[in-house]
Write a protein that holds these residues in place. Structure first.
Motif, PDB file in Angstrom:
ATOM      1  N   SER A  85       5.558  -1.811  12.339  1.00 29.55           N
ATOM      2  CA  SER A  85       6.010  -3.268  11.864  1.00 29.55           C
ATOM      3  C   SER A  85       4.903  -3.719  10.905  1.00 29.55           C
ATOM      4  O   SER A  85       3.698  -3.284  10.970  1.00 29.55           O
ATOM      5  CB  SER A  85       6.440  -4.376  12.772  1.00 29.55           C
ATOM      6  OG  SER A  85       7.338  -3.799  13.612  1.00 29.55           O
ATOM      7  N   THR A  86       5.058  -4.065   9.602  1.00 28.13           N
ATOM      8  CA  THR A  86       4.213  -4.671   8.675  1.00 28.13           C
ATOM      9  C   THR A  86       3.795  -6.060   9.117  1.00 28.13           C
ATOM     10  O   THR A  86       4.234  -6.866   9.793  1.00 28.13           O
ATOM     11  CB  THR A  86       4.829  -4.786   7.284  1.00 28.13           C
ATOM     12  OG1 THR A  86       5.969  -5.597   7.312  1.00 28.13           O
ATOM     13  CG2 THR A  86       5.298  -3.456   6.677  1.00 28.13           C
ATOM     14  N   ARG A  95       6.613 -11.815   6.356  1.00 28.13           N
ATOM     15  CA  ARG A  95       7.022 -10.402   5.935  1.00 28.13           C
ATOM     16  C   ARG A  95       7.663  -9.670   7.053  1.00 28.13           C
ATOM     17  O   ARG A  95       7.146  -9.374   8.244  1.00 28.13           O
ATOM     18  CB  ARG A  95       5.607  -9.498   5.419  1.00 28.13           C
ATOM     19  CG  ARG A  95       5.955  -8.314   4.822  1.00 28.13           C
ATOM     20  CD  ARG A  95       4.465  -7.665   4.550  1.00 28.13           C
ATOM     21  NE  ARG A  95       4.821  -6.418   3.841  1.00 28.13           N
ATOM     22  CZ  ARG A  95       3.701  -5.255   3.703  1.00 28.13           C
ATOM     23  NH1 ARG A  95       2.884  -5.698   3.973  1.00 28.13           N
ATOM     24  NH2 ARG A  95       3.978  -4.203   3.186  1.00 28.13           N
ATOM     25  N   GLU A  96       8.638  -8.969   6.546  1.00 24.59           N
ATOM     26  CA  GLU A  96       9.508  -8.086   7.692  1.00 24.59           C
ATOM     27  C   GLU A  96       9.981  -6.815   6.975  1.00 24.59           C
ATOM     28  O   GLU A  96      10.590  -6.797   6.036  1.00 24.59           O
ATOM     29  CB  GLU A  96      10.534  -8.904   8.103  1.00 24.59           C
ATOM     30  CG  GLU A  96      10.176  -9.917   9.101  1.00 24.59           C
ATOM     31  CD  GLU A  96      11.509 -10.826   9.915  1.00 24.59           C
ATOM     32  OE1 GLU A  96      12.602  -9.957   9.677  1.00 24.59           O
ATOM     33  OE2 GLU A  96      11.405 -11.865  10.268  1.00 24.59           O
ATOM     34  N   SER A  97       9.361  -5.640   7.658  1.00 27.01           N
ATOM     35  CA  SER A  97       9.557  -4.407   7.092  1.00 27.01           C
ATOM     36  C   SER A  97       8.813  -3.337   8.027  1.00 27.01           C
ATOM     37  O   SER A  97       8.174  -3.960   8.965  1.00 27.01           O
ATOM     38  CB  SER A  97       9.155  -4.261   5.711  1.00 27.01           C
ATOM     39  OG  SER A  97       7.846  -4.452   5.314  1.00 27.01           O
ATOM     40  N   THR A 120       6.924   2.347   2.515  1.00 23.71           N
ATOM     41  CA  THR A 120       7.743   1.291   3.475  1.00 23.71           C
ATOM     42  C   THR A 120       9.027   1.283   3.400  1.00 23.71           C
ATOM     43  O   THR A 120       9.714   1.844   2.730  1.00 23.71           O
ATOM     44  CB  THR A 120       7.058  -0.161   2.909  1.00 23.71           C
ATOM     45  OG1 THR A 120       5.781  -0.422   2.479  1.00 23.71           O
ATOM     46  CG2 THR A 120       7.759  -1.475   3.200  1.00 23.71           C
ATOM     47  N   HIS A 129      12.655  -1.127   4.004  1.00 23.77           N
ATOM     48  CA  HIS A 129      13.440  -2.526   4.145  1.00 23.77           C
ATOM     49  C   HIS A 129      14.724  -2.239   4.533  1.00 23.77           C
ATOM     50  O   HIS A 129      15.537  -1.728   3.866  1.00 23.77           O
ATOM     51  CB  HIS A 129      13.225  -3.113   2.876  1.00 23.77           C
ATOM     52  CG  HIS A 129      12.013  -3.879   2.573  1.00 23.77           C
ATOM     53  ND1 HIS A 129      10.680  -2.999   2.051  1.00 23.77           N
ATOM     54  CD2 HIS A 129      11.532  -5.195   2.743  1.00 23.77           C
ATOM     55  CE1 HIS A 129       9.755  -3.904   2.001  1.00 23.77           C
ATOM     56  NE2 HIS A 129      10.078  -5.088   2.191  1.00 23.77           N
ATOM     57  N   ASN A 130      15.128  -2.718   5.893  1.00 21.65           N
ATOM     58  CA  ASN A 130      16.325  -2.549   6.420  1.00 21.65           C
ATOM     59  C   ASN A 130      16.931  -3.898   6.347  1.00 21.65           C
ATOM     60  O   ASN A 130      16.337  -5.110   5.762  1.00 21.65           O
ATOM     61  CB  ASN A 130      16.631  -1.853   7.704  1.00 21.65           C
ATOM     62  CG  ASN A 130      17.748  -1.452   8.034  1.00 21.65           C
ATOM     63  OD1 ASN A 130      18.713  -1.732   8.561  1.00 21.65           O
ATOM     64  ND2 ASN A 130      17.801  -0.110   7.284  1.00 21.65           N
ATOM     65  N   ASN A 165      15.282  -7.495   6.025  1.00 21.02           N
ATOM     66  CA  ASN A 165      13.944  -7.540   5.773  1.00 21.02           C
ATOM     67  C   ASN A 165      13.572  -8.144   4.383  1.00 21.02           C
ATOM     68  O   ASN A 165      14.449  -7.916   3.321  1.00 21.02           O
ATOM     69  CB  ASN A 165      13.414  -6.260   5.704  1.00 21.02           C
ATOM     70  CG  ASN A 165      13.430  -5.498   7.193  1.00 21.02           C
ATOM     71  OD1 ASN A 165      13.238  -4.206   7.259  1.00 21.02           O
ATOM     72  ND2 ASN A 165      13.585  -6.297   8.148  1.00 21.02           N
ATOM     73  N   TYR A 224       9.997  -9.931   1.774  1.00 21.60           N
ATOM     74  CA  TYR A 224       8.347 -10.280   1.911  1.00 21.60           C
ATOM     75  C   TYR A 224       8.141 -11.566   1.020  1.00 21.60           C
ATOM     76  O   TYR A 224       8.754 -11.526  -0.139  1.00 21.60           O
ATOM     77  CB  TYR A 224       7.721  -9.079   1.182  1.00 21.60           C
ATOM     78  CG  TYR A 224       6.186  -9.149   1.401  1.00 21.60           C
ATOM     79  CD1 TYR A 224       5.477 -10.163   1.904  1.00 21.60           C
ATOM     80  CD2 TYR A 224       5.430  -8.087   1.047  1.00 21.60           C
ATOM     81  CE1 TYR A 224       4.091 -10.415   2.173  1.00 21.60           C
ATOM     82  CE2 TYR A 224       3.918  -8.108   1.152  1.00 21.60           C
ATOM     83  CZ  TYR A 224       3.360  -9.373   1.674  1.00 21.60           C
ATOM     84  OH  TYR A 224       2.094  -9.307   1.779  1.00 21.60           O
ATOM     85  N   GLY A 228      16.972  -6.971  -2.176  1.00 21.42           N
ATOM     86  CA  GLY A 228      15.895  -6.235  -2.102  1.00 21.42           C
ATOM     87  C   GLY A 228      15.100  -6.100  -3.461  1.00 21.42           C
ATOM     88  O   GLY A 228      14.121  -5.376  -3.807  1.00 21.42           O
ATOM     89  N   SER A 267      17.826   2.661   4.637  1.00 20.41           N
ATOM     90  CA  SER A 267      16.984   1.620   4.108  1.00 20.41           C
ATOM     91  C   SER A 267      16.655   1.769   2.500  1.00 20.41           C
ATOM     92  O   SER A 267      16.868   2.601   2.067  1.00 20.41           O
ATOM     93  CB  SER A 267      15.644   1.714   4.704  1.00 20.41           C
ATOM     94  OG  SER A 267      15.925   1.490   6.178  1.00 20.41           O
TER      95      SER A 267
END
Length: 322
Positions: free
Chosen positions: A161-162, A172-174, A217, A219-220, A223, A225, A257, A311
């Motif tokens: 996880s970031t 931030r989620e990714s 990275t 992103h799903n 997710n 930032y 995204g 993703s």
């Protein structure tokens, strides 16, 4: 107008601290800092850090020296340190750089009307507050792109996880993979190949690359930032350019995204994001470059399958100057 007179009018203390910007829903603006941590970088690899008031004339004098041509007028700096019990003295030609925290930025002097008439994508605007970016398509060969995609999916278990440097929650989620040497080297080589074109089109002064950073990275679904910049701390101050290379499976199994790069404005002597921005689509096998100081964000991703292989993948990183 003399350098120091122009700098007096155009030194602006940026509101960002570290690499974080407050959530867009937070209207409060922090008070102007009472002190600036100033690190002087001297030739020979030496440095010295001190704290001074943000409007101390010394700041203007130091920045004025950096703006001078290689044929600098010689002067001697004598800076009190240790609460006035000692003095740091050095000739002006030994000053090679300055690091400030919080960041201090300088508004560029106005350009001529002739320069302002032409402003295609990839050429720095005559207005220094207007963001610009360059996007190259088909950055890797089809074979390289497929190898990278296969590698990424096969190494799903190694992603973590970031986090942000301030450990802020819900910012931030990714997922990220930090070690992938084969493709990190490949991207670094390709970035170096286009570097002269980047410097030219973005209107930058040529600089020597000290490092090209890279992380992989994913992103799903859901997710994102939120708004941030990439060189707002002492540790990241030498990041000059940010890049994002996009890749994913076809047919594309997600939406959203997008990368939003904000223009800037000066408000109460702070750099803040303007209401205008550029929106960059995550085109497969394309790479985007922009100045690391720009405020930017990644909009939420919608991936109905929620499968890792579907993703929005990126190799993103930073070009650091010496």
């Amino acid at each position: 107008m003399k350098d120091e007179e122009w700098l007096t009018q155009n030194l602006v203390i940026e509101r960002t601290k570290d690499t974080m910007q407050p959530d867009r829903s937070t209207p409060d603006r922090p008070a102007e800092p009472t002190e600036v941590e100033l690190t002087l970088l001297l030739s020979g690899g030496q440095s010295y850090t001190l704290s001074i008031a943000p409007h101390n004339p010394l700041l203007q004098q130091l920045f004025a020296v950096l703006m001078e041509t290689p044929q600098r007028s010689q002067r001697l700096f004598q800076i009190p340190i240790k609460q006035g019990q000692a003095v740091l003295a050095f000739p002006s030609d030994r000053l090679v750089g300055i690091v400030t925290e919080p960041p201090i930025v300088i508004q560029s002097p106005p350009k001529s009307a002739a320069v302002a008439q032409k402003n295609p994508i990839g050429v720095l605007s005559a207005d220094p507050l207007v963001s610009q970016y360059i996007q190259f398509e088909n950055f890797l060969t089809p074979e390289e792109h497929q190898r990278l995609l296969n590698y990424t999916i096969q190494h799903k278990a190694e992603f973590v996880s970031t986090q942000t440097s301030t450990k802020a929650a819900n910012y931030r989620e990714s997922l990220v993979l930090y070690v992938f040497p084969e493709f990190a080297n490949l991207i670094s080589q390709r970035v170096q190949q286009v570097f002269p074109e980047l410097v030219s089109k973005l209107g930058l002064k040529p600089f020597q690359i000290s490092q090209i950073e890279a992380q992989l990275t994913a992103h799903n679904h859901g997710n994102f930032y939120k708004i941030h910049n990439d060189n707002g701390s002492q540790e990241t101050a030498t990041r000059e350019l940010t890049y994002v290379y996009y890749f994913y499976r076809e047919p594309k199994a997600f939406s959203g995204g997008e990368l939003v790069i904000y223009d800037s404005k000066v408000e109460n002597n702070f750099y803040v994001r303007a209401d205008t921005s550029k929106i960059v689509q995550p085109l497969n096998n394309s790479i985007v470059f922009f100045l690391s100081r720009y405020l930017h964000e990644v909009l939420p991703v919608d991936c109905p399958s929620q499968q890792f292989a579907d993703s929005r993948f990126t190799i993103n990183g930073w070009i650091r100057r010496s």
